[in-house]
Design a protein around this motif. Sequence first.
Motif, PDB file in Angstrom:
ATOM      1  N   ILE A  19      14.079   9.443  33.264  1.00  7.58           N
ATOM      2  CA  ILE A  19      14.560   8.986  31.958  1.00  7.58           C
ATOM      3  C   ILE A  19      13.511   8.121  31.276  1.00  7.58           C
ATOM      4  CG2 ILE A  19      16.248   7.479  30.817  1.00  7.58           C
ATOM      5  CD1 ILE A  19      18.287   8.509  32.963  1.00  7.58           C
ATOM      6  N   GLN A  20      12.930   7.171  32.021  1.00  6.51           N
ATOM      7  CA  GLN A  20      11.928   6.273  31.452  1.00  6.51           C
ATOM      8  C   GLN A  20      10.691   7.026  30.966  1.00  6.51           C
ATOM      9  OE1 GLN A  20      12.013   2.952  30.806  1.00  6.51           O
ATOM     10  NE2 GLN A  20      14.159   3.069  31.352  1.00  6.51           N
ATOM     11  N   MET A  21      10.329   8.081  31.674  1.00  3.40           N
ATOM     12  CA  MET A  21       9.112   8.803  31.341  1.00  3.40           C
ATOM     13  C   MET A  21       9.340   9.869  30.281  1.00  3.40           C
ATOM     14  SD  MET A  21       6.873   7.336  33.081  1.00  3.40           S
ATOM     15  CE  MET A  21       7.766   5.809  33.219  1.00  3.40           C
ATOM     16  N   ASN A  22      10.574  10.048  29.839  1.00  9.02           N
ATOM     17  CA  ASN A  22      10.888  11.060  28.838  1.00  9.02           C
ATOM     18  C   ASN A  22      10.567  10.532  27.438  1.00  9.02           C
ATOM     19  OD1 ASN A  22      11.750  13.450  27.761  1.00  9.02           O
ATOM     20  ND2 ASN A  22      13.921  12.909  27.815  1.00  9.02           N
ATOM     21  N   LEU A  26       4.036   9.973  26.530  1.00  9.24           N
ATOM     22  CA  LEU A  26       3.702   9.850  27.946  1.00  9.24           C
ATOM     23  C   LEU A  26       3.587  11.222  28.585  1.00  9.24           C
ATOM     24  CD1 LEU A  26       6.120   6.960  28.947  1.00  9.24           C
ATOM     25  CD2 LEU A  26       3.670   6.804  28.526  1.00  9.24           C
ATOM     26  N   LYS A  27       2.802  11.289  29.651  1.00  8.79           N
ATOM     27  CA  LYS A  27       2.663  12.533  30.400  1.00  8.79           C
ATOM     28  C   LYS A  27       4.029  12.972  30.918  1.00  8.79           C
ATOM     29  CE  LYS A  27       0.630  14.615  34.437  1.00  8.79           C
ATOM     30  NZ  LYS A  27       0.325  14.446  35.806  1.00  8.79           N
ATOM     31  N   ASN A  28       4.255  14.263  30.923  1.00  7.85           N
ATOM     32  CA  ASN A  28       5.510  14.805  31.435  1.00  7.85           C
ATOM     33  C   ASN A  28       5.349  15.072  32.931  1.00  7.85           C
ATOM     34  OD1 ASN A  28       8.042  15.859  31.605  1.00  7.85           O
ATOM     35  ND2 ASN A  28       7.525  17.810  30.661  1.00  7.85           N
ATOM     36  N   TYR A  29       5.821  14.142  33.763  1.00  3.82           N
ATOM     37  CA  TYR A  29       5.709  14.260  35.211  1.00  3.82           C
ATOM     38  C   TYR A  29       6.794  15.169  35.756  1.00  3.82           C
ATOM     39  CZ  TYR A  29       2.432  10.379  35.228  1.00  3.82           C
ATOM     40  OH  TYR A  29       1.340   9.589  35.019  1.00  3.82           O
ATOM     41  N   MET A  68       1.594   3.076  37.162  1.00  8.36           N
ATOM     42  CA  MET A  68       1.018   4.347  37.604  1.00  8.36           C
ATOM     43  C   MET A  68       1.335   5.472  36.636  1.00  8.36           C
ATOM     44  SD  MET A  68       1.708   4.467  41.717  1.00  8.36           S
ATOM     45  CE  MET A  68       0.897   6.026  41.996  1.00  8.36           C
ATOM     46  N   MET A  69       2.495   5.374  36.009  1.00 14.26           N
ATOM     47  CA  MET A  69       2.947   6.453  35.135  1.00 14.26           C
ATOM     48  C   MET A  69       2.642   6.166  33.665  1.00 14.26           C
ATOM     49  SD  MET A  69       6.402   7.275  37.230  1.00 14.26           S
ATOM     50  CE  MET A  69       6.590   8.988  36.866  1.00 14.26           C
ATOM     51  N   GLY A  70       1.925   5.074  33.413  1.00 12.59           N
ATOM     52  CA  GLY A  70       1.495   4.769  32.054  1.00 12.59           C
ATOM     53  C   GLY A  70       2.580   4.214  31.153  1.00 12.59           C
ATOM     54  N   TYR A  71       3.637   3.689  31.747  1.00 14.98           N
ATOM     55  CA  TYR A  71       4.739   3.134  30.959  1.00 14.98           C
ATOM     56  C   TYR A  71       4.559   1.620  30.868  1.00 14.98           C
ATOM     57  CZ  TYR A  71       9.470   2.939  29.073  1.00 14.98           C
ATOM     58  OH  TYR A  71      10.550   2.757  28.256  1.00 14.98           O
ATOM     59  N   PRO A  72       4.659   1.030  29.674  1.00 16.95           N
ATOM     60  CA  PRO A  72       4.323  -0.389  29.515  1.00 16.95           C
ATOM     61  C   PRO A  72       5.344  -1.383  30.045  1.00 16.95           C
ATOM     62  CG  PRO A  72       5.077   0.522  27.434  1.00 16.95           C
ATOM     63  CD  PRO A  72       4.995   1.672  28.422  1.00 16.95           C
ATOM     64  N   THR A  73       6.507  -0.948  30.486  1.00 20.92           N
ATOM     65  CA  THR A  73       7.546  -1.868  30.941  1.00 20.92           C
ATOM     66  C   THR A  73       7.130  -2.578  32.219  1.00 20.92           C
ATOM     67  OG1 THR A  73       9.303  -0.552  29.991  1.00 20.92           O
ATOM     68  CG2 THR A  73       9.934  -2.017  31.778  1.00 20.92           C
TER      69      THR A  73
END
Length: 75
Positions: A19-22, A26-29, A68-73
């Motif tokens: 959900i956070q990476m959607n 951001l890259k779609n993991y 690691m996933m490039g999310y700023p939180t």
Amino acid sequence: IDLINWSYYHSELLIIFRIQMNQPHLKNYTDIEISAYIDQVFSRYDYNHNNSLGPLELANFFNEMFAMMGYPTRV
């Protein structure tokens, strides 16, 4: 997070990070990539190898996962 129920927590964490990476920027993991990150980072922050994460370990886990996933939180 208690490893006795690790499969439950692992699936819940996968949902949280999916959900956070959607986000469009951001890259779609894939679930496989996220799952591998979860396992890798969990083992790094289970300092005492008791198969659970305390509050500080859990905060570090989430911070590294997001980084690691490039999310700023950060927590």
